[in-house]
Design a protein around this motif. Structure first.
Motif, PDB file in Angstrom:
ATOM      1  N   ALA A 102      16.915 -27.345  15.702  1.00 47.08           N
ATOM      2  CA  ALA A 102      16.608 -27.220  17.130  1.00 47.08           C
ATOM      3  C   ALA A 102      15.104 -27.164  17.367  1.00 47.08           C
ATOM      4  N   LEU A 103      14.392 -26.425  16.515  1.00 46.77           N
ATOM      5  CA  LEU A 103      12.942 -26.300  16.664  1.00 46.77           C
ATOM      6  C   LEU A 103      12.232 -27.642  16.477  1.00 46.77           C
ATOM      7  N   ILE A 104      12.684 -28.411  15.490  1.00 46.14           N
ATOM      8  CA  ILE A 104      12.072 -29.714  15.243  1.00 46.14           C
ATOM      9  C   ILE A 104      12.238 -30.629  16.451  1.00 46.14           C
ATOM     10  N   LEU A 159       8.799 -21.184   7.732  1.00 43.37           N
ATOM     11  CA  LEU A 159       8.352 -22.380   8.444  1.00 43.37           C
ATOM     12  C   LEU A 159       8.718 -22.321   9.930  1.00 43.37           C
ATOM     13  N   ASN A 160       9.912 -21.845  10.222  1.00 45.01           N
ATOM     14  CA  ASN A 160      10.338 -21.731  11.624  1.00 45.01           C
ATOM     15  C   ASN A 160       9.363 -20.874  12.423  1.00 45.01           C
ATOM     16  N   GLY A 169       2.141 -20.981  20.173  1.00 43.91           N
ATOM     17  CA  GLY A 169       1.374 -19.759  20.406  1.00 43.91           C
ATOM     18  C   GLY A 169       2.244 -18.530  20.563  1.00 43.91           C
ATOM     19  N   THR A 170       3.564 -18.718  20.561  1.00 41.68           N
ATOM     20  CA  THR A 170       4.510 -17.608  20.669  1.00 41.68           C
ATOM     21  C   THR A 170       5.632 -17.846  19.651  1.00 41.68           C
ATOM     22  N   VAL A 171       6.628 -16.952  19.669  1.00 40.58           N
ATOM     23  CA  VAL A 171       7.744 -17.081  18.726  1.00 40.58           C
ATOM     24  C   VAL A 171       8.870 -17.941  19.295  1.00 40.58           C
ATOM     25  N   SER A 172       8.686 -18.499  20.482  1.00 43.58           N
ATOM     26  CA  SER A 172       9.698 -19.363  21.087  1.00 43.58           C
ATOM     27  C   SER A 172       9.068 -20.683  21.516  1.00 43.58           C
ATOM     28  N   THR A 173       9.903 -21.694  21.680  1.00 41.32           N
ATOM     29  CA  THR A 173       9.405 -23.023  22.046  1.00 41.32           C
ATOM     30  C   THR A 173       9.182 -23.119  23.551  1.00 41.32           C
ATOM     31  N   GLN A 274      14.316 -19.396  20.046  1.00 40.43           N
ATOM     32  CA  GLN A 274      13.624 -18.316  19.358  1.00 40.43           C
ATOM     33  C   GLN A 274      13.572 -18.638  17.867  1.00 40.43           C
ATOM     34  N   SER A 275      12.388 -18.622  17.283  1.00 43.67           N
ATOM     35  CA  SER A 275      12.222 -19.051  15.889  1.00 43.67           C
ATOM     36  C   SER A 275      12.901 -18.122  14.889  1.00 43.67           C
ATOM     37  N   GLY A 276      13.169 -16.894  15.270  1.00 44.24           N
ATOM     38  CA  GLY A 276      13.779 -15.940  14.337  1.00 44.24           C
ATOM     39  C   GLY A 276      15.292 -15.932  14.358  1.00 44.24           C
ATOM     40  N   ASP A 277      15.903 -16.760  15.199  1.00 49.58           N
ATOM     41  CA  ASP A 277      17.371 -16.790  15.281  1.00 49.58           C
ATOM     42  C   ASP A 277      17.976 -17.445  14.043  1.00 49.58           C
TER      43      ASP A 277
END
Length: 356
Positions: A102-104, A159-160, A169-173, A274-277
């Motif tokens: 999802a992040l990519i 990496l996420n 700049g934050t932990v979410s896209t 959220q990158s930590g999910d």
């Protein structure tokens, strides 16, 4: 090699070949007892009846739709994880791989100001490459899959978080809802249908398709035999001509493909990621597969069983809410289900082998 991907012990296939009518009749009973998903089906019926009486809203059409949606979000991943376990391996990176996918998609589309479908395509290629990396490293190094995928798990987790902070700049896209192609991608991965006034999420359809395809592969194709064979032992499989390396790499890429589907659903449902999910979800996929009849030792299981296991998960997670119980107890029920299902599956298989 296991018999035609049936998931049944070899003795059952031998019994079925007898010409005596009494043996043929008994073989049907043996095959039923030997089905990997038998224990989970019994468990699913018990859980359904329990919440039907314990929670009045549970039987409402809208509630059942919610249960199916919760089941599908686990079930999409549980199907390839079950096939991988039948092949004798694990993937502890499956949960974070969903988020990576999802992040990519999100970050590539946002940074490149591209059509969101470009991001989706890039995500597919990268996610499949991760699956290939897991399978290739496993077959090359001969290290346990637990170690290989645990390493991938930590790398993807880092990496996420690292790339998301670096780019956003934050932990979410950042939002990509206003980009070209977002609406059509949402229609494919995160839309819903209305049947009889009840919303049916498209993930349920994705889930059904994956279960059907996986079941066909296991029961009707040579690849299905290869999967069961490598789960029984690499050396024995190699001795009868099974392409062990290709089979295992293919299984890991199958997990990656499902992770891509789940990741796109996550992205186009909520827009921001959220990158930590995703951390810990790999255990839910494994639990669904084990509850559905897959053995931890490999060589036994079914895709249908994983679907039943995911359905049990969905019923339990939502049934607790509808019964207005404290959700803090959910993890306890999850662990209890895992232990009971493992014991029940072991007992059913032992009985089937004794009667064969």
């Amino acid at each position: 090699m296991s018999p035609s991907g049936s998931g049944a012990p070899p003795q059952l296939a031998d019994a079925a070949s007898g010409g005596d009518e009494r043996l043929l009749h008994r073989s049907l009973v043996h095959r039923l007892m030997g089905r990997p998903e038998l224990g989970s089906v019994v468990g699913a019926l018990a859980v359904f009846l329990f919440f039907a009486f314990a929670a009045e809203p549970f039987l409402q059409a809208s509630s059942l739709s919610t249960v199916l949606y919760a089941s599908s979000t686990i079930g999409i991943m549980a199907v390839p994880v079950a096939l991988l376990m039948i092949g004798g391996e694990f993937d502890l990176s499956a949960g974070v791989m969903v988020v990576s996918s999802a992040l990519i998609s999100s970050m590539f589309s946002y940074r490149m100001t591209a059509n969101t479908w470009v991001g989706v395509g890039v995500s597919l290629l990268v996610t499949l490459a991760i699956g290939f990396f897991n399978g290739f490293l496993l077959t090359r190094t001969k290290l346990p899959s637990f170690i290989i995928t645990l390493g991938t798990f930590f790398m993807l987790t880092g990496l996420n978080l690292g790339f998301t902070k670096l780019i956003s700049g934050t932990v979410s896209t950042k939002t990509i809802a206003d980009m070209e192609g977002f609406d059509s991608a949402r229609a494919v991965f995160a839309s819903h249908l209305t049947l009889g006034g009840v919303d049916i999420q498209i993930t349920i359809l994705w889930w059904i398709v994956l279960v059907a395809v996986a079941t066909w592969v296991l029961l009707r194709t040579r690849v299905g035999n290869w999967i069961f064979a490598v789960g029984g032992g690499d050396d024995a499989a190699r001795a009868v001509g099974v392409p062990v390396v290709k089979t295992k790499i293919g299984l890991y890429m199958g997990v990656a493909l499902a992770a891509w589907i789940s990741g796109q659903h996550l992205l186009f449902s909520y827009d921001a990621i959220q990158s930590g999910d995703g951390v810990g979800n790999e255990f839910l996929y494994i639990i669904a597969a084990v509850v559905g009849g897959c053995l931890m030792t490999g060589g036994y299981g079914s895709a249908i069983g994983s679907a039943v296991g995911a359905f049990i998960f969905g019923m339990t997670s939502k049934g607790i809410v509808y019964a207005q119980w404290n959700p803090d107890w959910f993890k306890f029920f999850l662990g209890a289900m895992l232990l009971l299902a493992t014991l029940l599956n072991a007992w059913v298989r032992k009985r089937a082998e004794e009667k064969a």
